[in-house]
Design a protein around this motif. Structure first.
Motif, short mmCIF file in Angstrom:
data_model
loop_
_atom_site.label_atom_id
_atom_site.label_comp_id
_atom_site.label_asym_id
_atom_site.label_seq_id
_atom_site.Cartn_x
_atom_site.Cartn_y
_atom_site.Cartn_z
N ALA A 5 0.84 -1.08 0.04
CA ALA A 5 0.23 0.15 -0.03
C ALA A 5 0.80 1.10 0.19
O ALA A 5 0.63 2.32 -0.91
CB ALA A 5 -1.26 0.22 1.12
N VAL A 6 1.91 1.61 0.51
CA VAL A 6 2.88 2.16 1.27
C VAL A 6 3.99 2.56 -0.17
O VAL A 6 3.66 3.72 -0.80
CB VAL A 6 3.79 2.03 2.08
N PHE A 7 4.17 1.42 -0.90
CA PHE A 7 4.95 1.53 -2.49
C PHE A 7 3.98 2.47 -3.42
O PHE A 7 3.83 3.31 -4.43
CB PHE A 7 4.98 0.43 -3.04
N VAL A 8 2.32 1.09 -3.65
CA VAL A 8 1.22 1.77 -4.38
C VAL A 8 0.97 3.66 -4.29
O VAL A 8 1.16 4.42 -5.11
CB VAL A 8 0.19 1.41 -4.77
N LEU A 9 1.01 3.94 -3.05
CA LEU A 9 0.71 5.42 -2.53
C LEU A 9 1.88 6.71 -3.08
O LEU A 9 2.04 7.64 -3.52
CB LEU A 9 0.25 5.41 -1.48
N ALA A 10 3.08 5.50 -3.21
CA ALA A 10 4.30 6.68 -3.63
C ALA A 10 4.48 6.46 -5.19
O ALA A 10 4.77 7.79 -5.46
CB ALA A 10 5.83 5.63 -3.27
N ILE A 11 4.14 5.91 -5.70
CA ILE A 11 4.03 5.63 -7.09
C ILE A 11 3.39 6.95 -7.56
O ILE A 11 3.42 7.73 -8.33
CB ILE A 11 3.91 4.56 -7.69
N GLY A 12 2.17 6.87 -6.93
CA GLY A 12 1.03 7.41 -7.14
C GLY A 12 1.44 9.32 -7.30
O GLY A 12 1.66 10.21 -7.16
N MET A 13 2.35 9.80 -6.27
CA MET A 13 2.41 10.54 -5.67
C MET A 13 4.05 11.38 -6.34
O MET A 13 3.46 12.09 -6.91
CB MET A 13 2.49 10.88 -4.02
N LEU A 14 4.11 10.13 -6.80
CA LEU A 14 5.51 10.68 -7.94
C LEU A 14 5.16 11.47 -9.10
O LEU A 14 5.54 11.86 -9.62
CB LEU A 14 6.54 9.87 -8.07
N GLY A 15 3.92 10.56 -9.51
CA GLY A 15 3.10 11.02 -10.60
C GLY A 15 2.60 12.30 -10.35
O GLY A 15 2.53 12.82 -11.40
N ILE A 16 1.83 12.73 -9.37
CA ILE A 16 1.26 13.80 -9.29
C ILE A 16 2.75 14.70 -9.36
O ILE A 16 2.76 16.00 -9.14
CB ILE A 16 0.25 13.91 -8.30
N ALA A 17 3.53 14.31 -8.73
CA ALA A 17 5.01 14.97 -8.39
C ALA A 17 5.23 15.56 -10.22
O ALA A 17 5.36 17.30 -10.93
CB ALA A 17 6.19 14.85 -7.85
N ALA A 18 5.13 14.98 -11.04
CA ALA A 18 5.62 15.10 -12.51
C ALA A 18 5.12 16.38 -13.31
O ALA A 18 5.12 17.02 -13.84
CB ALA A 18 5.87 13.52 -12.87
N LEU A 19 3.66 15.16 -12.73
CA LEU A 19 2.27 16.44 -13.20
C LEU A 19 2.71 17.90 -12.90
O LEU A 19 2.42 18.42 -13.55
CB LEU A 19 1.18 15.79 -12.97
N GLN A 20 3.15 18.46 -11.14
CA GLN A 20 2.75 19.24 -11.33
C GLN A 20 4.43 20.43 -12.38
O GLN A 20 3.93 21.56 -12.21
CB GLN A 20 3.06 19.53 -10.32
N ALA A 21 5.22 19.38 -11.87
CA ALA A 21 6.55 20.16 -13.12
C ALA A 21 6.33 20.52 -14.16
O ALA A 21 6.84 21.27 -14.86
CB ALA A 21 7.90 18.91 -12.67
#
Length: 149
Positions: free
Chosen positions: A18-34
């Motif tokens: 669950a933590v791994f899936v959440l981390a991948i999602g957060m990285l995706g959001i950060a890339a989208l923001q950039a």
């Protein structure tokens, strides 16, 4: 009679997944923001280029006779020093110098401008580099504005 008792709750492995899936999602959001920040900077440059082209047209309307006489006509100017010293009208030369300096300040150091006037119509063209943006090619962006004097 004994019954088997299964443990209740989550296991450590389930929590790690669950933590791994959440981390991948957060990285995706950060890339989208950039990407969004990059592209909004490009939109701001485009807006400033439009403002600068209309500002130059307004300056030429204020000095209409010099504009109609071709004293503002310049090839591509990327630096204020590119303007020939023999300009017929000192005000036109000063106006173009200020315009180039403002383009560098507002649009970016890669900004260049071109002015071409005839008897009653002027074209102002602004070019700048947007290669660092998402989908930006190697060719600079060119924007043309035409107006009657």
């Amino acid at each position: 009679m004994r019954t088997l008792h299964r443990p209740a709750g989550t296991t450590l492995l389930e929590v790690l997944i669950a933590v791994f899936v959440l981390a991948i999602g957060m990285l995706g959001i950060a890339a989208l923001q950039a990407v969004t920040l990059k592209n909004s900077g490009g939109a701001a440059e485009r807006t400033n280029a439009v403002i600068q082209s209309y500002a130059m047209l307004d300056i030429m309307r204020a000095n209409r006779n010099a504009a109609r006489a071709g004293q503002y006509d310049q090839g591509w100017l990327c630096q204020a020093a590119d303007i020939p010293d023999g300009a017929a009208n000192a005000n036109a030369r000063a106006d173009v110098n200020r315009w180039v300096a403002q383009m560098h300040q507002q649009v970016g150091p890669s900004a260049c401008g071109r002015i071409d006037c005839d008897a009653d119509e002027c074209e102002v063209e602004v070019r700048w580099d947007q290669s660092r943006l998402t989908g930006g090619g190697e060719d600079p962006i060119t924007m043309l504005t035409t107006s009657r004097l």
